[in-house]
Design an enzyme around this catalytic site. Structure first.
Site, short mmCIF file in Angstrom:
data_model
loop_
_atom_site.label_atom_id
_atom_site.label_comp_id
_atom_site.label_asym_id
_atom_site.label_seq_id
_atom_site.Cartn_x
_atom_site.Cartn_y
_atom_site.Cartn_z
N ALA A 67 0.86 -1.18 0.00
CA ALA A 67 0.00 0.00 0.00
C ALA A 67 0.90 1.23 0.00
O ALA A 67 2.06 1.15 0.37
CB ALA A 67 -0.87 -0.01 1.25
N GLY A 106 0.60 -5.24 0.53
CA GLY A 106 -0.53 -5.26 -0.40
C GLY A 106 -0.15 -5.79 -1.77
O GLY A 106 -0.98 -6.35 -2.48
N GLU A 129 4.17 -5.80 6.96
CA GLU A 129 3.33 -4.81 7.66
C GLU A 129 3.68 -4.70 9.14
O GLU A 129 3.65 -3.61 9.72
CB GLU A 129 1.84 -5.18 7.51
CG GLU A 129 1.25 -4.94 6.12
CD GLU A 129 1.45 -6.08 5.16
OE1 GLU A 129 0.77 -6.11 4.13
OE2 GLU A 129 2.32 -6.95 5.42
N1 T1G Z 1 4.64 3.31 -0.13
C1 T1G Z 1 5.13 4.51 -0.54
N2 T1G Z 1 6.45 4.78 -0.75
C2 T1G Z 1 7.29 3.77 -0.54
C3 T1G Z 1 6.86 2.48 -0.10
C4 T1G Z 1 5.46 2.27 0.09
N3 T1G Z 1 4.95 1.09 0.47
N4 T1G Z 1 7.95 1.70 0.03
C5 T1G Z 1 9.01 2.46 -0.31
N5 T1G Z 1 8.63 3.69 -0.63
C6 T1G Z 1 9.48 4.80 -1.08
C7 T1G Z 1 10.47 5.22 0.01
O1 T1G Z 1 9.90 6.11 0.90
C8 T1G Z 1 11.57 5.85 -0.84
O2 T1G Z 1 11.15 7.13 -1.19
C9 T1G Z 1 11.58 5.00 -2.10
O3 T1G Z 1 10.31 4.33 -2.13
C10 T1G Z 1 12.65 3.96 -2.10
O4 T1G Z 1 12.53 3.20 -0.92
C11 T1G Z 1 -3.02 -3.50 3.06
C12 T1G Z 1 -1.50 -1.78 4.51
C13 T1G Z 1 10.42 -1.77 -1.25
C14 T1G Z 1 12.17 -3.06 -0.13
O5 T1G Z 1 6.25 -2.19 4.21
O6 T1G Z 1 10.57 -2.26 2.45
O7 T1G Z 1 0.76 -2.95 2.23
O8 T1G Z 1 12.75 8.42 0.11
O9 T1G Z 1 14.83 3.68 -0.02
O10 T1G Z 1 16.09 0.20 -0.13
O11 T1G Z 1 -1.65 -5.14 3.82
O12 T1G Z 1 11.25 0.46 0.46
O13 T1G Z 1 13.19 7.94 -2.27
O14 T1G Z 1 11.33 9.50 -1.60
O15 T1G Z 1 13.43 1.82 0.95
O16 T1G Z 1 15.40 -0.26 -2.51
C15 T1G Z 1 3.82 -2.81 3.19
C16 T1G Z 1 8.13 -0.93 2.51
C17 T1G Z 1 3.05 -1.53 3.23
C18 T1G Z 1 7.37 -2.14 2.13
C19 T1G Z 1 12.73 -0.96 -1.40
N6 T1G Z 1 5.02 -2.61 2.43
N7 T1G Z 1 9.22 -0.64 1.60
O17 T1G Z 1 13.85 -0.76 -0.62
O18 T1G Z 1 14.40 1.63 -1.35
S1 T1G Z 1 1.61 -1.69 4.26
C20 T1G Z 1 6.17 -2.31 3.02
C21 T1G Z 1 10.38 -1.34 1.68
C22 T1G Z 1 0.51 -2.61 3.33
C23 T1G Z 1 -1.60 -3.90 3.21
C24 T1G Z 1 -0.76 -2.98 4.06
C25 T1G Z 1 11.49 -0.87 0.79
C26 T1G Z 1 11.66 -1.69 -0.51
P1 T1G Z 1 12.15 8.32 -1.24
P2 T1G Z 1 13.86 2.60 -0.23
P3 T1G Z 1 15.05 0.19 -1.18
#
Ligand code: T1G
Length: 683
Positions: A67, A106, A129
């Protein structure tokens, strides 16, 4: 090829296969337009009689990473993710998710709602999450156990880890692992599904496999221990248990309700703050994002001591050859032996192969001479914390290195400007302050000097990420940010002893708060002689009370150096188990008498506030001086450097959230005034 749809989701046709491409940089998060676009794509599939199947594939470096975290603070706009999932689940033609990079949160839930999943070799899938203080909210908890089993699903959901595609296939989460061009492999896979009859598979049609309920309960205890203080990992056990006992539709509704409740919890707000702050910390004040880091292919480290060894292993861990420079062959030999021991331990635990250990050790060379490092890109100086010794090393390095080679000091408190001033090229001087043990601690405090070149700053930050560290850029100040704040907490803890508290009481209060170790047990670990040396280096600049608060010196005089002498603030048995020692009470009573203090009863709340606000007060000064760019950086430093509970968001995010909100409105100084009012309470 016909363009059919929306901005972040486009649909093309290849034969009788639709190809829905998500393109929402940087990580294809499920922003509103992606959600709407995916629903439109399924409608296109259902509406096109000639189309027999559809693949979902993503542009850029990764499949959908979940998400959109940035939308959490805003009112959600329909269609919500649940509607997307229902639409995918209800499709009457097979949909194939084609995964590369990471399918997370998501994103994996989208894939689990598809009929089939294929993944590029090297991709990873996960439901992280829980690391944001929430749990899957769109079917992940309901569908994953049906594919991978209850225990596997619980492990993934309660800990948030990512598993590689090959393991995901083994566990039934993905159907095929492919290599080469993912898009064409996915179209070929879809064509085969169509040829085999175009069967739609709904994960929710699968029963929940049998499982051992006792295992579930056992994991609750293990999670409570491993994730002390975190709420979501334990809720995950309840959620999984609910899924094994509840019809699908009801389970999906309860899962969504739980996710929403966790989303507004203080822990989730704190963990999302840290997620964003760790990424914000990568943006260096005054350095344009376009500035390219230099390519670091070869490194030298001067000083084969505890820090030098740990730092060396960080580099060989990621395949960068290291030349370790020392004064004697014996010193170097024992360093190589110590590094080897680190890896032998990992091989024994099965977290490293013997081949990989050999490969890493082969990247390590040692020398007592400086003339062999003229071609390195970076040197990290990690010799004893004496300015004149470091200046000597810098002079030798200046004489042998390429002009563009970077020299970084690992000093934890000496003045980087004094070192830079000795160099013929101050623009290449920076600080890279690793924390002990350097091969374990995540935090890397990068230090900028006045003349450090922008691309050198960009390089130390990028390198920190490559090393798997959490890099934070700080400015010139004694003890930089981490140790400077720690010294204020240590000072206040000492003052509390003078006022009547005991080492056990202070340590109990701070560990109950969530710190992994209290200030006095930490001092015993570090060694009272180290504490006394650091105190001696600063005594001239101390306040009168701190100058006279010489408890550390008294302990050293009594031969109580901490764990290394089996006695410090505590006495230690052969297994290093700490226990109370009345001799310390007597030592403190003698100190109070000489200093004219009368011990009084001190509440746990006063201990906590005085220790926390001493840190926050100093942080306010650090921010005012510009030695840290933003409060979030300080939170990242403390949560990664000193075990400040991440579920509280760090010292700047946490203190008395209502006071925080007011202070943010009224200015940072309020927090300082709050702290000062606390610390100026009559002693
Ligand atoms: N949403 C929005 N922006 C995101 C994002 C996300 N989910 N994940 C990363 N970014 C942005 C981050 O802020 C940064 O931005 C850029 O992408 C690069 O990230 C219903 C509710 C994917 C493994 O928890 O673990 O789904 O600073 O520096 O090291 O069940 O990002 O450059 O402007 O980390 O290559 C669940 C979180 C959400 C994954 C990439 N998902 N992200 O790592 O790059 S909750 C997560 C990560 C959900 C549902 C629920 C990592 C990555 P900027 P980065 P990276």
């Amino acid at each position: 090829m016909t363009e059919l749809l929306a901005r972040t989701v486009s649909v093309a046709k290849q034969g009788n296969i639709l190809v829905a491409t998500v393109d929402n940089p940087p990580v294809n998060a499920l922003s509103h337009s992606v959600r709407a676009g995916l629903i439109e794509a399924v409608k296109a599939l259902e509406g096109d009689a000639a189309a027999r199947a559809m693949i979902i594939v993503c542009e850029g470096r990764t499949f959908i990473a979940g998400a959109d975290i940035h939308e959490f603070k805003k009112p959600m706009v329909a269609p919500l993710l649940g509607e997307v999932i229902d639409t995918l689940d209800a499709a009457t033609k097979p949909i194939i998710a084609a995964i590369h990079g990471t399918a997370l949160g998501g994103g994996l839930e989208v894939a689990l709602a598809c009929s089939y999943r294929i993944a590029l070799d090297g991709a990873k899938v996960g439901l992280p999450e829980v690391k944001l203080g929430i749990l899957p909210g769109s079917g992940g908890t309901v569908r994953l156990p049906r594919l991978a089993g209850v225990e596997q699903a619980l492990a993934m959901i309660s800990e948030g880890g990512q598993i590689p595609a090959r393991d995901a296939r083994e566990k039934g989460i993905v159907d095929e692992v492919v290599s080469g061009d993912l898009r064409s492999a996915a179209v070929a896979f879809a064509a085969k599904v169509v040829a085999d009859g175009g069967k739609v598979r709904r994960t929710t049609d699968l029963p929940v496999p049998s499982f051992d309920p006792a295992a579930l309960e056992a994991s609750r205890a293990a999670l409570a221990k491993k994730y002390k203080g975190f709420k979501a990992p334990l809720v995950a056990v309840d959620l999984i248990k609910m899924v094994t006992e509840t019809p699908v539709a009801e389970a999906i509704a309860l899962e969504y309700k739980t996710c929403k409740e966790l989303l507004v919890s203080p822990q989730s707000k704190a963990l999302r703050h840290i997620f964003a702050a760790e990424r914000e910390a990568l943006k260096i004040d005054g350095v344009d994002a376009e500035v390219k880091p230099r390519d670091i292919k070869k490194v030298a480290i001067v000083g084969p001591g505890t820090m030098g060894r740990g730092i060396a292993s960080c580099f060989v861990n990621i395949g960068i050859p290291v030349t370790l420079i020392g004064l004697t062959d014996e010193g170097l030999a024992s360093a190589v032996k110590a590094i080897g021991k680190i890896y032998e331990g990992s091989v024994k635990r099965g977290s490293l192969t013997a081949e990989e250990m050999e490969r890493r050790m082969a990247l390590l060379t040692t020398t007592t001479a400086y003339d062999g490092i003229s071609d390195v890109d970076l040197v990290i100086e990690a010799v004893t914390e004496q300015l004149d010794v470091k200046k000597e090393v810098f002079a030798k390095l200046d004489a042998v290195l390429r002009d563009d080679a970077i020299i970084a000091t690992n000093t934890s408190f000496l003045d980087i400007e004094e070192l830079a001033a000795t160099s013929k090229n101050a623009t290449r001087i920076a600080g890279m302050h690793f924390f002990n043990p350097a091969n374990v601690m995540k935090l890397l405090e990068n230090v900028r000097a006045a003349k450090t070149a922008p691309d050198v700053l960009a390089t130390t930050t990028a390198l920190g990420k490559r090393l798997g560290k959490v890099p934070v850029m700080v400015g010139r100040s004694e003890g930089f940010v981490a140790n400077r704040m720690l010294s204020k907490r240590t000072r206040e803890a000492q003052f509390l002893l003078e006022d009547g508290a005991t080492p056990q009481q202070v340590d109990r209060v701070l560990t109950a708060f969530g710190f992994p170790i209290g200030p006095f047990a930490l001092a015993d670990l570090a060694g009272m002689d180290i504490m006394a040396a650091a105190r001696a280096a600063r005594v001239a600049r101390m306040s009168p009370r701190e100058q006279q608060c010489n408890i550390v010196d008294r302990l050293v005089a009594a031969g109580r150096l901490g764990q290394k002498s089996s006695a410090g603030y505590y006495v230690y048995d052969d297994n290093r188990k700490a226990s109370h020692d009345p001799a310390v009470d007597e030592l403190l009573d003698a100190h109070r008498r000489e200093r004219g203090f009368t011990a009084r009863a001190i509440s746990d709340e006063e201990i906590l506030e005085r220790c926390l606000f001493a840190m926050v007060n100093e942080a306010a000064r650090i921010l005012d001086e510009g030695a840290a760019a933003r409060p979030g950086d300080i939170d990242v430093i403390w949560t990664n450097g000193f075990g400040f509970p991440t579920y509280l968001g760090g010292p700047m995010f946490m203190p008395t959230r209502s006071a925080c909100r007011r202070s943010r409105r009224r200015s940072t100084n309020m927090r300082a005034s709050l702290a000062i009012s606390i610390s100026s309470r009559p002693r």
